[in-house]
Design an enzyme around this catalytic site. Structure first.
Site, PDB file in Angstrom:
ATOM      1  N   CYS A  47       1.162  -1.448  -0.173  1.00  0.00           N
ATOM      2  CA  CYS A  47      -0.001  -0.030   0.151  1.00  0.00           C
ATOM      3  C   CYS A  47       0.757   1.268   0.077  1.00  0.00           C
ATOM      4  CB  CYS A  47      -0.824  -0.300   1.667  1.00  0.00           C
ATOM      5  SG  CYS A  47      -1.591   1.522   1.684  1.00  0.00           S
ATOM      6  N   CYS A  69      -0.249   3.770   2.534  1.00  0.00           N
ATOM      7  CA  CYS A  69      -0.085   3.599   3.920  1.00  0.00           C
ATOM      8  C   CYS A  69       1.676   4.075   3.914  1.00  0.00           C
ATOM      9  CB  CYS A  69       0.395   2.035   3.936  1.00  0.00           C
ATOM     10  SG  CYS A  69      -1.174   1.226   4.292  1.00  0.00           S
TER      11      CYS A  69
END
Length: 305
Positions: free
Chosen positions: A31, A34
C-alpha cells in the site's frame, strides 16, 4: 518513541487492555499511501510520547482483522480508549490535521511538545522524510523512462500513463497527491506546465525540492516569471496595450502578495473583470491575446496552494 508492532494474537492484550489511549495504524507493504503516511505516524509517536501509544498492524499478516475491525481501506488509523474504539480516520492526512483530530477526541501532546505541534505548517515536502522522497523519485523516474509521462492540459492517468502530477500516485485526484507527498497540487500542475516528462528532468526537479519545504508559492512565482516579465512575453507579441496594462497591474499586485503585503479582494475582482471584458472584445482569430486574458482572469488572485 518507536512504534509498537502487534499481531492479531496480541490485539486483546496490547490494544483492548491497554492503559491510556492507543492509536492503531492499519497498513500493508503493498500500500503506497500507507508508506506515505508512515513518517507522519512516527512523528505523532514522538510528539505525543507517553500521552499516546502508537501501534501498527500489518493487515496482510492479519487478514481476519479486515472483518473484525470493519476495515474497508487502508491506511486507517483507529483510536482506542478503555478497550473500545472511539474514532477512526482513513487515508493520508497532514500532520496538523491528525493532531487536531486527536485533540477533538481528547488526546493532546504533553505541554512541552504543544508549541512544536502548533507551529507545524500546512505543506511539508515529502513530510520531511528522505525515504519517502526517494520512493517517489524512483517511481516517477521509472514512469518517465518507460515513456508513461506525457504533456497534458490537466491531470490524468490511464492504462498508458498520463501527466506527471498523476504519476506520483498513479491517479489524478489532487487530494491524494497532496496528502501522500506533502506538496500542493499547484506544484504538480506547475510541473505539467513546465513540460517535465523525461527522467533527467524529473531528477532535476526532485533535486531542487528541499525536504520538508513549504512550496505553496512555487506555482504563483512561476506564473509571475512567465506572464509578468516583458523579457519572456513581450508587449509587442501581445499586440494590445490594454492587455499589457492589465498584465502589468496583475504582476505588480501578485509581487506585493508574495512579499506578504495585503492586497484587497476588490483589486483582484477588478482585474478579473477587466480581463474578462477585454477577452469578449478580442476577435476569435487573436488566439494568443485571448488565451492570456483568460489566464489573467483565472489567476486573479493566483492560488498559493
Amino acid at each position: 518513541m518507536s512504534l509498537l508492532q502487534i499481531d492479531g494474537g496480541q490485539f486483546e492484550e496490547k490494544v483492548l487492555a491497554a492503559k491510556g489511549p492507543i492509536l492503531l495504524d492499519l497498513w500493508a507493504d503493498w500500500c503506497a499511501p500507507c508508506h506515505a503516511l508512515m513518517p507522519t505516524v512516527e512523528r505523532l509517536a514522538k510528539a505525543f510520547g507517553p500521552a499516546l501509544t502508537v501501534a501498527q498492524m500489518d493487515m496482510d499478516a492479519n487478514k481476519s482483522f479486515w472483518d473484525r475491525l470493519a476495515v474497508r481501506g487502508i491506511p486507517t488509523l483507529l483510536l482506542f480508549k478503555d478497550g473500545g474504539e472511539v474514532a477512526r480516520i482513513t487515508g493520508v492526512h497532514p500532520y496538523g490535521k491528525l493532531v487536531a483530530w486527536l485533540g477533538a477526541n481528547g488526546v493532546a501532546p504533553p505541554d512541552g511538545n504543544a508549541q512544536s505541534v502548533q507551529k507545524d505548517g500546512e505543506w511539508c515536502a515529502f513530510h520531511g522524510d528522505a525515504e519517502l522522497k526517494r520512493f517517489f523519485l524512483d517511481r516517477v523516474s521509472a514512469h518517465a523512462e518507460a515513456g508513461d509521462i506525457a504533456n497534458g492540459r490537466m491531470s490524468y492517468w490511464g492504462p498508458k500513463g498520463g501527466s506527471i502530477s498523476s504519476a506520483f500516485m498513479r491517479q489524478a485526484k489532487p487530494s491524494v497527491f497532496e496528502r501522500a507527498t506533502g506538496l500542493p497540487i499547484s506544484l504538480g500542475l506547475a510541473m505539467e506546465f513546465a513540460r517535465i516528462t523525461t527522467a533527467e528532468q524529473v531528477g532535476r526537479v526532485f533535486d531542487a525540492i528541499p525536504l520538508g519545504a513549504d512550496l505553496a508559492g512555487v506555482a504563483p512565482r512561476l506564473m509571475l516569471a512567465w506572464l509578468g516579465d516583458p523579457a519572456t512575453l513581450s508587449p509587442a507579441y501581445l499586440d494590445d496595450p490594454r492587455l499589457d496594462a492589465i498584465r502589468m497591474d496583475w504582476a505588480r499586485h501578485l509581487r506585493a502578495a508574495l512579499a506578504g503585503e495585503a492586497v484587497a479582494p476588490a483589486v483582484w475582482v477588478e482585474l478579473r473583470q477587466r480581463a474578462a471584458k477585454l477577452r469578449k472584445e478580442l476577435p476569435q482569430e487573436r488566439s494568443v491575446p485571448r488565451h492570456v486574458t483568460a489566464m489573467l482572469a483565472d489567476l486573479s488572485p493566483a492560488s498559493a496552494g
